[in-house]
Design a protein around this motif. Sequence first.
Motif, PDB file in Angstrom:
ATOM      1  N   PHE A 311       0.808  -1.215   0.000  1.00  0.00           N
ATOM      2  CA  PHE A 311       0.000   0.000   0.000  1.00  0.00           C
ATOM      3  C   PHE A 311       0.844   1.270   0.000  1.00  0.00           C
ATOM      4  CE2 PHE A 311      -2.736  -2.948   2.760  1.00  0.00           C
ATOM      5  CZ  PHE A 311      -3.248  -3.578   1.636  1.00  0.00           C
ATOM      6  N   PHE A 312       2.065   1.189   0.483  1.00  0.00           N
ATOM      7  CA  PHE A 312       2.989   2.318   0.500  1.00  0.00           C
ATOM      8  C   PHE A 312       4.408   1.756   0.546  1.00  0.00           C
ATOM      9  CE2 PHE A 312       1.347   1.508   4.790  1.00  0.00           C
ATOM     10  CZ  PHE A 312       2.507   1.135   5.447  1.00  0.00           C
ATOM     11  N   PRO A 313       5.423   2.550   0.167  1.00  0.00           N
ATOM     12  CA  PRO A 313       6.801   2.031   0.141  1.00  0.00           C
ATOM     13  C   PRO A 313       7.239   1.496   1.503  1.00  0.00           C
ATOM     14  CG  PRO A 313       6.665   4.132  -0.996  1.00  0.00           C
ATOM     15  CD  PRO A 313       5.331   3.934  -0.331  1.00  0.00           C
ATOM     16  N   ALA A 314       7.814   0.313   1.493  1.00  0.00           N
ATOM     17  CA  ALA A 314       8.257  -0.315   2.741  1.00  0.00           C
ATOM     18  C   ALA A 314       9.401   0.457   3.385  1.00  0.00           C
ATOM     19  CB  ALA A 314       8.679  -1.759   2.473  1.00  0.00           C
ATOM     20  N   GLU A 315      10.098   1.299   2.605  1.00  0.00           N
ATOM     21  CA  GLU A 315      11.252   2.032   3.126  1.00  0.00           C
ATOM     22  C   GLU A 315      10.879   3.016   4.227  1.00  0.00           C
ATOM     23  OE1 GLU A 315      10.565   1.592  -0.012  1.00  0.00           O
ATOM     24  OE2 GLU A 315      12.216   0.304  -0.695  1.00  0.00           O
ATOM     25  N   ILE A 316       9.617   3.431   4.279  1.00  0.00           N
ATOM     26  CA  ILE A 316       9.228   4.401   5.303  1.00  0.00           C
ATOM     27  C   ILE A 316       8.930   3.724   6.636  1.00  0.00           C
ATOM     28  CG2 ILE A 316       8.245   5.903   3.525  1.00  0.00           C
ATOM     29  CD1 ILE A 316       5.479   5.083   4.451  1.00  0.00           C
ATOM     30  N   MET A 317       8.913   2.403   6.665  1.00  0.00           N
ATOM     31  CA  MET A 317       8.648   1.687   7.914  1.00  0.00           C
ATOM     32  C   MET A 317       9.927   1.528   8.717  1.00  0.00           C
ATOM     33  SD  MET A 317       5.916  -1.300   6.858  1.00  0.00           S
ATOM     34  CE  MET A 317       7.117  -2.196   5.880  1.00  0.00           C
ATOM     35  N   PRO A 318       9.831   1.299  10.013  1.00  0.00           N
ATOM     36  CA  PRO A 318      11.022   1.045  10.837  1.00  0.00           C
ATOM     37  C   PRO A 318      11.786  -0.183  10.336  1.00  0.00           C
ATOM     38  CG  PRO A 318       9.111   1.477  12.220  1.00  0.00           C
ATOM     39  CD  PRO A 318       8.603   1.355  10.826  1.00  0.00           C
TER      40      PRO A 318
END
Length: 381
Positions: A311-318
């Motif tokens: 749903f959104f880029p995984a890079e923004i997750m911890p």
Amino acid sequence: MKDIFWLVKNMLRVTFKSKKGILLYICTPLIGIFISFLSYGGSGGTTLQVGIVDHDHQAVTTDTIKFIKGLENVKVKNIKESDVSDQITEGKLDCVITLDKGFAESVLAGNPNHISISSIKGATVTSYIKSYQYNYIDNISAISKASNGDQNKFDKMYADYHQPQVKMSASVLKDTSKYKDMTNQTIGYLLMIMLISASTLAEIILKEKGNRTYYRLLSTPINAKKYISANIIVNLFVMVIQIIITLLCLKWIFHININMPVWQLGLILLIFGLVAIGFAQITVAFTNSTGASGAMQNLFIVPTCLLSGCFFPAEIMPKALQKISDFLPQHWVLETIKKLQQGAQLGHVTLNFMILLAFAVAFFLIAIYKISRNNNVRNFV
């Protein structure tokens, strides 16, 4: 084989006999494309509408206005002082630059002033104009200081500044990042839809167990292996239809540049289709009711799609959550697509394909083991 063909035909008829089935399995893959268009369709460059009020009417002032008109994505028009308020409040102009009398003189003196910018949209609009305009004015001021008041020297340096000896050519590169983001988000939603569709189709087994149709079929020459094989074939057929519809819409209807060969994307999605079918068979094998199966799907599908970056880029997750996504099949689909979009050859992502196939094989083996252990045909709620 004849029995399996009959079962496949019957399951397809049951699945698509209502408009709800057609909408669920055929139309829902388009949801991801529409969401991507809503998210990225308006992300292109915009043109700033700039008004200029010139009270100075000097050569330097005229050149400054000419410089502003030459900026990209900026449309300039001269207006009167009395029109400034109306033009801005009505939204006809994003900002107005006012060059008061004495502007040219202050620039030549090395202390630029008598200039103001009016806007109700704040720094989001004015910062772009200021960054270029103030840099230009500072350069003129620097030339004035370097001439030490010698008008002839200033005129020569000023003319050389506007006609530099060094020639520079520029070419515009097309920004493809938007299309990559649109492709990845579309595929992310498609992965979730494929998992939901496969699980819903597998629930046919539970429903027919509930109304005893499944057990009546087992009293005929049809056995459990043939019945489940038919369900898998129907599932795979629907997966292929969803993949084809999505790729056709992406490439030839919405003209989204996916930055990789279509057949490679189709191959990746087909392998994930096997993963989705394997998971669907697990939900059927480990549950005895459609309610329990639905709960198991909810526990797995949406959270894992969320962690995988569908749903959104995984890079923004911890970083910790990104590590968890390494154990999820959706992550490997998106990672493979990302590498192929960056120009990697198909042979360079062989490991990714093998990991996806390993997920599919593991899911099918778990489902087969559980189904083979469940011999009580009366154990259904």
